[in-house]
Every structure is written in structure tokens, then in C-alpha cells.
Design a protein around this motif. Structure first.
Motif, PDB file in Angstrom:
ATOM      1  N   GLY A   1      86.491  24.188  54.276  1.00 35.65           N
ATOM      2  CA  GLY A   1      85.294  23.513  53.813  1.00 35.65           C
ATOM      3  C   GLY A   1      85.540  23.019  52.398  1.00 35.65           C
ATOM      4  N   VAL A   2      85.312  21.736  52.131  1.00 36.70           N
ATOM      5  CA  VAL A   2      85.626  21.210  50.812  1.00 36.70           C
ATOM      6  C   VAL A   2      84.392  20.897  49.977  1.00 36.70           C
ATOM      7  N   ALA A   3      83.283  20.520  50.621  1.00 42.47           N
ATOM      8  CA  ALA A   3      82.091  20.169  49.854  1.00 42.47           C
ATOM      9  C   ALA A   3      80.847  20.375  50.697  1.00 42.47           C
ATOM     10  N   ARG A   4      79.792  20.856  50.048  1.00 44.33           N
ATOM     11  CA  ARG A   4      78.536  21.126  50.735  1.00 44.33           C
ATOM     12  C   ARG A   4      77.397  20.562  49.920  1.00 44.33           C
ATOM     13  N   ILE A   5      76.374  20.043  50.615  1.00 46.44           N
ATOM     14  CA  ILE A   5      75.186  19.546  49.938  1.00 46.44           C
ATOM     15  C   ILE A   5      73.951  19.967  50.710  1.00 46.44           C
TER      16      ILE A   5
ATOM     17  N   ALA B   1      76.746  19.111  60.098  1.00 50.46           N
ATOM     18  CA  ALA B   1      75.378  19.339  59.655  1.00 50.46           C
ATOM     19  C   ALA B   1      74.836  20.611  60.277  1.00 50.46           C
ATOM     20  N   ARG B   2      73.940  21.269  59.516  1.00 48.81           N
ATOM     21  CA  ARG B   2      73.325  22.491  60.016  1.00 48.81           C
ATOM     22  C   ARG B   2      71.825  22.289  60.110  1.00 48.81           C
TER      23      ARG B   2
ATOM     24  N   SER C   1      70.998  29.376  56.277  1.00 44.48           N
ATOM     25  CA  SER C   1      71.777  29.276  55.047  1.00 44.48           C
ATOM     26  C   SER C   1      73.061  28.503  55.307  1.00 44.48           C
ATOM     27  N   CYS C   2      73.653  28.066  54.224  1.00 42.57           N
ATOM     28  CA  CYS C   2      74.822  27.187  54.342  1.00 42.57           C
ATOM     29  C   CYS C   2      75.967  27.732  53.495  1.00 42.57           C
ATOM     30  N   SER C   3      77.167  27.546  53.979  1.00 43.32           N
ATOM     31  CA  SER C   3      78.334  28.047  53.271  1.00 43.32           C
ATOM     32  C   SER C   3      79.528  27.166  53.583  1.00 43.32           C
ATOM     33  N   LEU C   4      80.414  27.058  52.629  1.00 42.08           N
ATOM     34  CA  LEU C   4      81.665  26.346  52.877  1.00 42.08           C
ATOM     35  C   LEU C   4      82.621  27.190  53.705  1.00 42.08           C
ATOM     36  N   ARG C   5      82.380  28.483  53.745  1.00 34.85           N
ATOM     37  CA  ARG C   5      83.325  29.387  54.400  1.00 34.85           C
ATOM     38  C   ARG C   5      83.129  29.443  55.914  1.00 34.85           C
ATOM     39  N   TYR C   6      81.867  29.277  56.374  1.00 36.30           N
ATOM     40  CA  TYR C   6      81.583  29.505  57.791  1.00 36.30           C
ATOM     41  C   TYR C   6      81.294  28.194  58.483  1.00 36.30           C
TER      42      TYR C   6
ATOM     43  N   ILE D   1      67.489  19.278  59.511  1.00 32.51           N
ATOM     44  CA  ILE D   1      68.843  19.438  58.958  1.00 32.51           C
ATOM     45  C   ILE D   1      68.708  19.719  57.477  1.00 32.51           C
ATOM     46  N   ASN D   2      69.144  20.860  57.025  1.00 27.98           N
ATOM     47  CA  ASN D   2      68.951  21.236  55.632  1.00 27.98           C
ATOM     48  C   ASN D   2      70.217  21.174  54.804  1.00 27.98           C
ATOM     49  N   CYS D   3      71.384  21.111  55.443  1.00 28.35           N
ATOM     50  CA  CYS D   3      72.603  20.991  54.652  1.00 28.35           C
ATOM     51  C   CYS D   3      73.713  20.347  55.472  1.00 28.35           C
TER      52      CYS D   3
END
Length: 125
Positions: free
Chosen positions: A47-51, A98-99, A103-108, A31-33
Motif C-alpha cells: 500500500g503506497v497511499a491512502r486518502i 476503495a473501502r 477503518s482504513c489502513s495501508l497494511r491491510y 465509500i469512506n477511503c
């Protein structure tokens, strides 16, 4: 199977604060993000916050920037969302997700394979 369980929601007056928690069971290092997203009745998911879990690099929606803080405690396998200066527009069901790689995005939001059941946040004026 990774499972996510949110907690910490509730009802708060405008201007107040809440801290949401997301407990992660069967955590996998792949899990990377992780993100927090929300959905209010009749509205699109946001999506409000990503880490990123390795670097703790964060990103926020403009609507919450400066008010919300996302963090991750690796030892406790727990994701947090500290929310300050809440207003009625923040009222929604809040979910963590969690992904597993990529790659990670707040949009998708659909990119995130693992999601919790949500915790309700209600802000009264």
C-alpha cells in the motif's frame, strides 16, 4: 456495483514523473477511503497511499513519502496519484482500491472491497 478503472501508467526515466488516475463509476457515498497499492513481480503487495474521502486525510508508505501525492476529486469521482522523482524500485503494477465503510489502513489491502485492474508503471535507469 462500484467499478474502478486506472489509467496514466507508462514508461518513464528515473527522476521523471507520472500521474495516475482512477475513475470511479457508480460511486456510493458510503465509500469512506481509497488507496493506491502496487505489486512488482515476485514481491508482496504494498500500500503506497491512502486518502479518506470526506476529510482528505492522507497517509503514505515510507518508501514514497515526499515523492507521491494522493488526491480525490469528488466532482469527477476520480482518484489521483501524482508521482515525482521516480526510481526503478517504483516499477510495478499500480492499483486503486476503495473501502465501503470501516477503518482504513495501508497494511491491510484485503479490506478494500473494490479494486481496479491496474496500470503498469515502468521506471528505467
Amino acid at each position: 456495483q462500484v467499478q474502478l478503472v486506472e489509467s496514466g501508467g507508462g514508461s518513464v526515466q528515473a527522476g521523471g514523473s507520472l500521474r495516475l488516475s482512477c475513475s470511479i463509476s457508480d460511486y456510493t457515498p458510503s465509500i469512506n477511503c481509497m488507496i493506491w497499492f502496487r505489486q512488482a513481480p515476485g514481491k508482496e503487495r504494498e500500500g503506497v497511499a491512502r486518502i479518506y474521502t470526506a476529510s482528505s486525510n492522507t497517509d503514505y508508505a515510507d518508501s514514497v513519502k515526499g515523492r507521491f501525492t494522493i488526491s480525490h476529486d469528488n466532482a469527477k469521482n476520480t482518484l489521483y496519484l501524482q508521482m515525482h522523482s521516480l526510481n526503478p524500485e517504483d516499477t510495478a503494477m499500480y492499483y486503486c482500491a476503495a473501502r465501503d465503510g470501516g477503518s482504513c489502513s495501508l497494511r491491510y489491502i484485503d479490506w478494500y472491497e473494490y479494486r481496479g485492474q491496474g496500470t503498469q508503471v515502468t521506471v528505467t535507469s
